[in-house]
Design a protein around this motif. Structure first.
Motif, PDB file in Angstrom:
ATOM      1  N   UNK A   5      43.093  61.303  56.543  1.00  0.00           N
ATOM      2  CA  UNK A   5      44.577  61.500  57.201  1.00  0.00           C
ATOM      3  C   UNK A   5      45.674  61.567  56.392  1.00  0.00           C
ATOM      4  N   UNK A   6      46.630  62.698  56.654  1.00  0.00           N
ATOM      5  CA  UNK A   6      47.859  62.832  55.842  1.00  0.00           C
ATOM      6  C   UNK A   6      49.172  62.501  57.089  1.00  0.00           C
ATOM      7  N   UNK A  61      57.083  67.500  55.900  1.00  0.00           N
ATOM      8  CA  UNK A  61      56.841  66.171  55.540  1.00  0.00           C
ATOM      9  C   UNK A  61      55.609  65.848  54.831  1.00  0.00           C
ATOM     10  N   UNK A  62      54.625  66.368  55.217  1.00  0.00           N
ATOM     11  CA  UNK A  62      53.413  66.160  54.299  1.00  0.00           C
ATOM     12  C   UNK A  62      53.377  66.908  53.117  1.00  0.00           C
ATOM     13  N   UNK A  63      53.921  68.016  52.843  1.00  0.00           N
ATOM     14  CA  UNK A  63      53.999  68.768  51.711  1.00  0.00           C
ATOM     15  C   UNK A  63      54.982  67.893  50.778  1.00  0.00           C
ATOM     16  N   UNK A  64      55.872  67.374  51.132  1.00  0.00           N
ATOM     17  CA  UNK A  64      56.667  66.548  50.221  1.00  0.00           C
ATOM     18  C   UNK A  64      55.887  65.318  49.801  1.00  0.00           C
ATOM     19  N   UNK A  65      55.256  64.669  50.679  1.00  0.00           N
ATOM     20  CA  UNK A  65      54.473  63.462  50.323  1.00  0.00           C
ATOM     21  C   UNK A  65      53.343  63.890  49.217  1.00  0.00           C
ATOM     22  N   UNK A  66      52.737  64.833  49.896  1.00  0.00           N
ATOM     23  CA  UNK A  66      51.109  65.163  49.061  1.00  0.00           C
ATOM     24  C   UNK A  66      51.739  65.676  47.401  1.00  0.00           C
ATOM     25  N   UNK A  67      52.652  66.433  47.534  1.00  0.00           N
ATOM     26  CA  UNK A  67      53.324  66.830  46.181  1.00  0.00           C
ATOM     27  C   UNK A  67      53.625  65.609  45.207  1.00  0.00           C
ATOM     28  N   UNK A  69      52.395  62.566  45.401  1.00  0.00           N
ATOM     29  CA  UNK A  69      51.247  61.774  45.023  1.00  0.00           C
ATOM     30  C   UNK A  69      50.429  62.178  43.956  1.00  0.00           C
ATOM     31  N   UNK A  70      49.676  61.560  42.908  1.00  0.00           N
ATOM     32  CA  UNK A  70      48.999  61.986  42.052  1.00  0.00           C
ATOM     33  C   UNK A  70      47.638  62.540  42.810  1.00  0.00           C
ATOM     34  N   UNK A  71      46.993  63.423  42.265  1.00  0.00           N
ATOM     35  CA  UNK A  71      45.765  64.370  42.748  1.00  0.00           C
ATOM     36  C   UNK A  71      44.729  62.783  42.962  1.00  0.00           C
ATOM     37  N   UNK A  72      43.981  63.017  44.084  1.00  0.00           N
ATOM     38  CA  UNK A  72      42.867  62.139  44.321  1.00  0.00           C
ATOM     39  C   UNK A  72      41.709  62.760  43.636  1.00  0.00           C
ATOM     40  N   UNK A  73      41.040  61.672  42.772  1.00  0.00           N
ATOM     41  CA  UNK A  73      39.818  62.130  42.070  1.00  0.00           C
ATOM     42  C   UNK A  73      38.579  62.302  42.693  1.00  0.00           C
TER      43      UNK A  73
END
Length: 73
Positions: A5-6, A61-67, A69-73
């Motif tokens: 969930x984002x 909002x989600x784009x800012x937050x996801x960018x 964050x470090x990538x999920x392994x």
């Protein structure tokens, strides 16, 4: 496929909602677009595809937050 969930701009977990998948894609949950004029503007809709309306604020909002964050392994 697993999803994380984002975020959502709706209350009580209703639509629209965005999810990130473990395949590096985004899944959109929302109400199906039914406006005939809007549907007429869509291009190259394949069998099995549908259109969902999402508020611009949710995407930004989600784009800012996801960018951020470090990538999920």
């Amino acid at each position: 496929m697993r999803m994380r969930f984002l975020g959502s701009t709706s209350e009580a977990g209703a639509c629209p909602t965005l999810y990130e998948t473990d395949r590096g894609t985004i899944v959109v949950q929302g109400l199906r677009l039914t406006d005939p004029e809007a549907l007429a503007d869509l291009r190259d809709v394949l069998d099995g595809e549908d259109a969902v309306e999402v508020p611009r604020e949710l995407i930004t909002e989600i784009a800012r937050r996801v960018l951020a964050e470090p990538p999920t392994p």
